[in-house]
Motif scaffolding. Structure first.
Motif, PDB file in Angstrom:
ATOM      1  N   VAL A 179       7.964  -2.097  -1.086  1.00 51.71           N
ATOM      2  CA  VAL A 179       8.695  -1.438  -2.313  1.00 51.71           C
ATOM      3  C   VAL A 179       7.949  -1.475  -3.459  1.00 51.71           C
ATOM      4  N   ASN A 180       7.792  -2.562  -3.809  1.00 52.78           N
ATOM      5  CA  ASN A 180       6.860  -2.978  -5.090  1.00 52.78           C
ATOM      6  C   ASN A 180       5.607  -3.595  -4.931  1.00 52.78           C
ATOM      7  N   GLY A 181       5.197  -3.855  -3.613  1.00 52.49           N
ATOM      8  CA  GLY A 181       4.072  -4.760  -3.184  1.00 52.49           C
ATOM      9  C   GLY A 181       2.777  -3.963  -3.572  1.00 52.49           C
ATOM     10  N   PRO A 182       2.776  -2.798  -3.107  1.00 54.25           N
ATOM     11  CA  PRO A 182       1.412  -2.038  -3.487  1.00 54.25           C
ATOM     12  C   PRO A 182       1.080  -1.888  -4.802  1.00 54.25           C
ATOM     13  N   GLU A 205       2.171  -3.620  -7.420  1.00 57.18           N
ATOM     14  CA  GLU A 205       1.746  -4.891  -8.310  1.00 57.18           C
ATOM     15  C   GLU A 205       0.255  -5.472  -7.476  1.00 57.18           C
ATOM     16  N   ALA A 206      -0.045  -5.023  -6.281  1.00 53.10           N
ATOM     17  CA  ALA A 206      -1.357  -5.497  -5.886  1.00 53.10           C
ATOM     18  C   ALA A 206      -2.512  -4.799  -6.330  1.00 53.10           C
ATOM     19  N   ARG A 207      -2.153  -3.641  -6.829  1.00 51.63           N
ATOM     20  CA  ARG A 207      -3.232  -2.656  -7.704  1.00 51.63           C
ATOM     21  C   ARG A 207      -3.659  -3.396  -8.850  1.00 51.63           C
ATOM     22  N   GLU A 208      -2.671  -4.061  -9.437  1.00 49.19           N
ATOM     23  CA  GLU A 208      -3.165  -4.880 -10.965  1.00 49.19           C
ATOM     24  C   GLU A 208      -3.592  -6.348 -10.841  1.00 49.19           C
ATOM     25  N   THR A 209      -3.903  -6.743  -9.487  1.00 49.94           N
ATOM     26  CA  THR A 209      -4.011  -8.231  -9.285  1.00 49.94           C
ATOM     27  C   THR A 209      -5.553  -8.342  -8.560  1.00 49.94           C
ATOM     28  N   ASP A 210      -6.198  -9.279  -8.635  1.00 51.75           N
ATOM     29  CA  ASP A 210      -7.397  -9.495  -7.906  1.00 51.75           C
ATOM     30  C   ASP A 210      -7.156  -9.654  -6.515  1.00 51.75           C
ATOM     31  N   ILE A 211      -6.210 -10.519  -5.973  1.00 51.61           N
ATOM     32  CA  ILE A 211      -5.667 -10.616  -4.523  1.00 51.61           C
ATOM     33  C   ILE A 211      -4.297 -10.276  -4.469  1.00 51.61           C
ATOM     34  N   TYR A 237      -4.681  -7.177  -0.120  1.00 58.77           N
ATOM     35  CA  TYR A 237      -5.526  -6.212  -1.162  1.00 58.77           C
ATOM     36  C   TYR A 237      -6.514  -6.793  -1.919  1.00 58.77           C
ATOM     37  N   LEU A 238      -7.592  -6.422  -1.761  1.00 56.90           N
ATOM     38  CA  LEU A 238      -8.551  -7.059  -2.552  1.00 56.90           C
ATOM     39  C   LEU A 238      -8.777  -6.155  -4.198  1.00 56.90           C
ATOM     40  N   SER A 239      -8.838  -6.633  -5.147  1.00 55.30           N
ATOM     41  CA  SER A 239      -9.309  -5.901  -6.333  1.00 55.30           C
ATOM     42  C   SER A 239      -8.494  -4.534  -6.241  1.00 55.30           C
ATOM     43  N   GLY A 240      -7.103  -4.607  -5.973  1.00 51.82           N
ATOM     44  CA  GLY A 240      -6.254  -3.656  -5.789  1.00 51.82           C
ATOM     45  C   GLY A 240      -6.256  -2.418  -4.686  1.00 51.82           C
ATOM     46  N   VAL A 241      -7.123  -2.959  -3.781  1.00 51.34           N
ATOM     47  CA  VAL A 241      -7.325  -1.884  -2.777  1.00 51.34           C
ATOM     48  C   VAL A 241      -7.034  -2.415  -1.256  1.00 51.34           C
ATOM     49  N   THR A 242      -6.488  -1.756  -0.633  1.00 57.36           N
ATOM     50  CA  THR A 242      -6.049  -2.373   0.804  1.00 57.36           C
ATOM     51  C   THR A 242      -7.190  -2.595   1.655  1.00 57.36           C
TER      52      THR A 242
END
Length: 380
Positions: free
Chosen positions: A309-312, A314-320, A333-338
């Motif tokens: 729901v919110n995971g992708p 939030e992941a776009r804004e974090t390093d890992i 996710y690495l650097s916001g990318v799957t």
């Protein structure tokens, strides 16, 4: 990244002083302090506790010096510590003299509470001779009787007047290497007093909500009080006062600073509170990761979200980042990318390895930037 003016904090302009080799005030970083709770006379136990605080990132540490045995042990403690030591003095001016001679970087003392002016002169002379700063520590629980009679109860005006009275004593003796605290356990009282004092003086301010309570309650009170002041641009050094181990005070202090974007140290974890949609046990996973990643000092971000729901986002804004998926497989996710999936059983170890590798990569980049900057300076 786009400019975000709503995140800007206009910091109050203050004079800068030195506490040992650590600058406080001016444009120096807001420092994090704590205080030992071992008997200072037990030098080994005190040094061991200081070492744990240093590992947590403490910038300055205070030790109480109530008796001669404590100041006698102080020289060994100062020699062993990697950070400046503040000697906490109450009433006994000779302890201040001994602490200054023992190498304390700062004396926490209220000059109006140590007796005759000749004693004040001796303490100031010792501080000057040994390069000590002084912290004036006004506390709502120990205000002078005349101020309590004047105001009827501890109030912001009383705390500020007490601080100004103590400041005047130091300034009258041509001593200016001081910082001031006006602490109270009541958040509203403390914040109001600090705001009043910030308008009245230009010296560095030491922030704290005193006797804040246990780990949970005290962390919340401190975050509200200290956080409000820092957000208003007030404060040059902080101490979170908890009924907990001193290294926990340091960690909470850094979390307050990280939340406001004032300082970054270690891993900033973004995680959800979890719900029935979670693909793994978010609460236990975050607890384990926070413990396993305490050794990381490099600033980086990690998102741990239980579902998509919110995971992708939030992941776009974090390093890992990691987002819970179905059938025990979760997206990394690495650097916001799957990037790849990880099995449930391997998840924690996998994330720890990724964070350690990212921290090493960031550190190597910082070293390379430093070398490049040095080469450019040499070429010029």
């Amino acid at each position: 990244m786009s400019v975000r003016p709503w995140r800007d904090i206009a910091r109050r302009t203050s004079r800068q002083i030195m506490v040992g080799n650590v600058p406080v005030g001016g444009d120096a970083p807001v420092t994090v302090q704590t205080m030992t709770n071992t008997p200072t006379s037990d030098a080994r136990a005190t040094i061991d506790q200081i070492r744990r605080c240093e590992e947590a990132g403490v910038d300055i540490i205070r030790v109480s010096c109530p008796d001669e045995e404590s100041t006698a042990a102080l020289k060994q403690i100062v020699r062993a510590a990697r950070v400046p030591i503040v000697a906490d003095i109450h009433f006994h001016y000779k302890r201040a003299l001994e602490a200054a001679d023992a190498g304390a970087a700062c004396l926490r003392i209220n000059p109006g509470n140590i007796g005759a002016e000749s004693r004040v002169q001796e303490v100031i002379a010792a501080a000057k001779a040994n390069g000590c700063a002084i912290r004036i520590g006004v506390n709502a629980g120990s205000l002078e009787k005349d101020l309590l009679e004047k105001y009827g109860e501890p109030c912001p005006e009383a705390l500020v007047e007490s601080a100004l009275d103590h400041i005047k004593i130091l300034q009258d003796h041509d001593f200016h290497e001081f910082k001031v605290a006006v602490k109270a356990s009541d958040v509203f009282l403390a914040v109001s007093a600090y705001m009043g004092l910030a308008d009245a003086v230009d010296c560095p301010l030491h922030l704290g909500i005193t006797e804040a309570g246990g780990f949970v309650g005290g962390s919340v009170k401190s975050a509200i009080g200290i956080g409000n002041l820092l957000w208003a641009g007030i404060g040059d050094t902080i101490r979170v006062s908890l009924s907990a181990e001193p290294e926990e005070e340091v960690r909470v202090g850094y979390e307050i600073l990280k939340s406001l974007g004032i300082r970054t140290r270690g891993v900033r974890v973004v995680s959800c509170p979890s719900c029935a949609r979670q693909g793994f046990d978010v609460i236990r996973t975050v607890q384990t990761l926070e413990e396993r990643l305490q050794h990381i000092n490099t600033p980086l971000s990690l998102s741990v979200l239980g579902c998509v729901v919110n995971g992708p986002g939030e992941a776009r804004e974090t390093d890992i980042g990691i987002t819970g998926g179905g059938k025990g497989k979760h997206m990394v996710y690495l650097s916001g990318v799957t990037d790849h999936h990880v099995e449930d059983a391997d998840m924690v170890e996998h994330i720890v390895r990724l964070v350690e590798a990212k921290a090493a990569e960031i550190e190597a980049g910082m070293i390379d930037e430093g070398k490049a900057g040095g080469a450019m300076e040499a070429a010029e």
